[in-house]
Design an enzyme around this catalytic site. Structure first.
Site, PDB file in Angstrom:
ATOM      1  N   LYS A  20       0.832  -1.220   0.000  1.00  0.00           N
ATOM      2  CA  LYS A  20       0.000   0.000   0.000  1.00  0.00           C
ATOM      3  C   LYS A  20       0.861   1.263   0.000  1.00  0.00           C
ATOM      4  O   LYS A  20       0.547   2.236  -0.692  1.00  0.00           O
ATOM      5  CB  LYS A  20      -0.937  -0.027   1.217  1.00  0.00           C
ATOM      6  CG  LYS A  20      -1.750   1.224   1.414  1.00  0.00           C
ATOM      7  CD  LYS A  20      -2.856   0.987   2.426  1.00  0.00           C
ATOM      8  CE  LYS A  20      -2.352   0.542   3.788  1.00  0.00           C
ATOM      9  NZ  LYS A  20      -1.940   1.626   4.677  1.00  0.00           N
TER      10      LYS A  20
ATOM     11  N   ARG B 266      13.417 -10.153  10.555  1.00  0.00           N
ATOM     12  CA  ARG B 266      12.900  -9.471  11.749  1.00  0.00           C
ATOM     13  C   ARG B 266      11.931 -10.408  12.471  1.00  0.00           C
ATOM     14  O   ARG B 266      11.197 -11.157  11.828  1.00  0.00           O
ATOM     15  CB  ARG B 266      12.143  -8.208  11.339  1.00  0.00           C
ATOM     16  CG  ARG B 266      13.045  -7.031  11.107  1.00  0.00           C
ATOM     17  CD  ARG B 266      12.287  -5.845  10.571  1.00  0.00           C
ATOM     18  NE  ARG B 266      10.845  -5.861  10.893  1.00  0.00           N
ATOM     19  CZ  ARG B 266       9.975  -4.969  10.437  1.00  0.00           C
ATOM     20  NH1 ARG B 266      10.370  -4.005   9.631  1.00  0.00           N
ATOM     21  NH2 ARG B 266       8.703  -5.038  10.754  1.00  0.00           N
TER      22      ARG B 266
ATOM     23  N   ARG C 293      -8.926   3.627  10.859  1.00  0.00           N
ATOM     24  CA  ARG C 293      -8.544   2.256  11.199  1.00  0.00           C
ATOM     25  C   ARG C 293      -9.668   1.553  11.956  1.00  0.00           C
ATOM     26  O   ARG C 293      -9.594   0.357  12.191  1.00  0.00           O
ATOM     27  CB  ARG C 293      -7.314   2.290  12.103  1.00  0.00           C
ATOM     28  CG  ARG C 293      -6.005   1.903  11.441  1.00  0.00           C
ATOM     29  CD  ARG C 293      -4.922   2.015  12.491  1.00  0.00           C
ATOM     30  NE  ARG C 293      -3.684   1.373  12.175  1.00  0.00           N
ATOM     31  CZ  ARG C 293      -2.703   1.888  11.444  1.00  0.00           C
ATOM     32  NH1 ARG C 293      -2.854   3.040  10.870  1.00  0.00           N
ATOM     33  NH2 ARG C 293      -1.574   1.230  11.290  1.00  0.00           N
TER      34      ARG C 293
ATOM     35  N   ARG D  61      -0.597 -11.029  13.306  1.00  0.00           N
ATOM     36  CA  ARG D  61      -0.805  -9.620  12.963  1.00  0.00           C
ATOM     37  C   ARG D  61      -1.936  -9.452  11.950  1.00  0.00           C
ATOM     38  O   ARG D  61      -2.772  -8.577  12.043  1.00  0.00           O
ATOM     39  CB  ARG D  61       0.487  -9.081  12.333  1.00  0.00           C
ATOM     40  CG  ARG D  61       1.027  -7.877  13.080  1.00  0.00           C
ATOM     41  CD  ARG D  61       2.155  -7.171  12.361  1.00  0.00           C
ATOM     42  NE  ARG D  61       3.200  -8.006  11.832  1.00  0.00           N
ATOM     43  CZ  ARG D  61       4.051  -7.624  10.889  1.00  0.00           C
ATOM     44  NH1 ARG D  61       3.963  -6.429  10.380  1.00  0.00           N
ATOM     45  NH2 ARG D  61       4.991  -8.429  10.444  1.00  0.00           N
TER      46      ARG D  61
ATOM     47  N   ARG E  83      10.924 -11.794   3.598  1.00  0.00           N
ATOM     48  CA  ARG E  83      11.632 -10.510   3.709  1.00  0.00           C
ATOM     49  C   ARG E  83      12.883 -10.673   4.580  1.00  0.00           C
ATOM     50  O   ARG E  83      12.848 -11.343   5.601  1.00  0.00           O
ATOM     51  CB  ARG E  83      10.667  -9.519   4.359  1.00  0.00           C
ATOM     52  CG  ARG E  83      10.980  -8.088   4.082  1.00  0.00           C
ATOM     53  CD  ARG E  83       9.730  -7.257   4.055  1.00  0.00           C
ATOM     54  NE  ARG E  83       9.132  -7.114   5.380  1.00  0.00           N
ATOM     55  CZ  ARG E  83       8.034  -6.390   5.593  1.00  0.00           C
ATOM     56  NH1 ARG E  83       7.432  -5.790   4.596  1.00  0.00           N
ATOM     57  NH2 ARG E  83       7.534  -6.306   6.793  1.00  0.00           N
TER      58      ARG E  83
HETATM   59  P1  AMP Z   1       1.368   2.730  10.209  1.00  0.00           P
HETATM   60  O1  AMP Z   1       2.624   3.274   9.576  1.00  0.00           O
HETATM   61  O2  AMP Z   1       0.124   3.137   9.470  1.00  0.00           O
HETATM   62  O3  AMP Z   1       1.435   1.264  10.482  1.00  0.00           O
HETATM   63  O4  AMP Z   1       1.264   3.447  11.653  1.00  0.00           O
HETATM   64  C1  AMP Z   1       2.275   3.331  12.627  1.00  0.00           C
HETATM   65  C2  AMP Z   1       1.678   3.411  14.036  1.00  0.00           C
HETATM   66  O5  AMP Z   1       1.031   4.682  14.229  1.00  0.00           O
HETATM   67  C3  AMP Z   1       0.601   2.378  14.314  1.00  0.00           C
HETATM   68  O6  AMP Z   1       1.125   1.164  14.750  1.00  0.00           O
HETATM   69  C4  AMP Z   1      -0.221   3.050  15.406  1.00  0.00           C
HETATM   70  O7  AMP Z   1       0.416   2.952  16.659  1.00  0.00           O
HETATM   71  C5  AMP Z   1      -0.166   4.516  14.997  1.00  0.00           C
HETATM   72  N1  AMP Z   1      -1.321   4.853  14.137  1.00  0.00           N
HETATM   73  C6  AMP Z   1      -1.282   5.301  12.838  1.00  0.00           C
HETATM   74  N2  AMP Z   1      -2.526   5.563  12.384  1.00  0.00           N
HETATM   75  C7  AMP Z   1      -3.371   5.266  13.382  1.00  0.00           C
HETATM   76  C8  AMP Z   1      -4.797   5.306  13.528  1.00  0.00           C
HETATM   77  N3  AMP Z   1      -5.597   5.688  12.512  1.00  0.00           N
HETATM   78  N4  AMP Z   1      -5.334   4.918  14.706  1.00  0.00           N
HETATM   79  C9  AMP Z   1      -4.556   4.526  15.744  1.00  0.00           C
HETATM   80  N5  AMP Z   1      -3.216   4.453  15.679  1.00  0.00           N
HETATM   81  C10 AMP Z   1      -2.611   4.824  14.524  1.00  0.00           C
END
Ligand code: AMP
Length: 249
Positions: free
Chosen positions: A41, A190, A118, A201, A157
């Protein structure tokens, strides 16, 4: 990438101006991107930002950038505290941060929203905010792949222990097995890329995201894209699906 909007308003908050201002594309796109980890994505968001001249607004990027910021807003400080405690950022805080950046949602350049919503709570709050701003979404792009293919992708990966370059045992192998092409560091898997961890996950992700897919599908805003093939092939499929949706609404 050159020519990308600076996204200053998104990263620095309501008082910061994007300079230069984002370009005025011939056609403005306002899209939400959904998709599980490992589906590509982030790559599609970058390619689409380039092609559609729209800003890639990612909440994950926003939080990562805010960790280095000297004067975060009260909402951002509270969100970073929650993350430091290992807690999820609450819907209220995430949406307060998006609301602080409502100018980005109204921007003449359009947007590609990534990482939010989310949860259903966030989707409902976003809907309310967009209505208030009199901004309508063009589509919600949902990148999809069967679980086993994702496990295979992420499970293959390998990451360089030194420079963090990322390889894949079959799709992007290093010249010498187990050794980084760039710095000769050792390649490792990792812990969270192990197949069992990926399955756990993914199941959590699906539990959280399926209701969102249903939410946007009921509203006839969902465009599903099978995230199979090279990044350029998936981009082509995205643009085709988007065009046929926009021609039929
Ligand atoms: P991502 O790069 O989208 O996986 O976001 C990294 C981290 O930011 C996630 O693991 C969450 O801790 C936090 N995060 C990002 N977007 C959200 C959201 N819409 N709601 C809650 N936590 C978020």
């Amino acid at each position: 990438m050159s020519g990308h909007p600076t996204r200053t308003g998104w990263f620095r908050g309501p008082l910061a101006e994007c300079d230069p201002a984002p370009p005025r594309p011939d056609r403005v796109f306002r899209l939400i991107l959904l998709g599980p980890p490992g589906v590509g994505k982030g790559t599609q968001a970058e390619l689409l930002a380039d092609r559609l001249r729209a800003c890639h607004l990612s909440t994950g990027d926003l939080f990562r950038a805010a960790k280095c910021q000297a004067d975060p807003s009260p909402a951002m400080s509270a969100a970073l505290d929650a993350m430091r405690r290992g807690e999820l950022v609450s819907d209220e805080l995430v949406m307060a941060l998006v609301r602080e950046r409502k100018r980005c949602l109204r921007c003449h350049g359009g947007f590609l929203l990534d990482g939010v919503p989310r949860t259903i709570g966030q989707a409902e709050a976003l809907d309310e905010l967009l209505n208030e701003l009199q901004v309508s979404l063009d589509a919600v792009l949902s990148y999809e792949l069967p679980l086993e293919e994702i496990v295979d992708r992420i499970g293959g990966r390998r990451t360089c222990g030194q420079c963090k370059a990322v390889y894949h045992v079959t799709a992007r192998p290093p010249r010498r097995a187990g050794v980084c092409d760039q710095c000769q560091g050792q390649l490792v898997q990792r812990e969270d890329d192990h197949p069992h961890a990926v399955r756990v996950r993914m199941e959590a992700y699906q539990r959280a995201t399926q209701p969102l897919i249903d939410f946007y599908s009921r509203r006839n805003e969902l465009v599903s894209i099978r995230a199979d093939g090279s990044p350029d092939e998936i981009l082509g499929q995205t643009l085709n699906s988007l065009e046929s949706r926009l021609n039929h609404v």
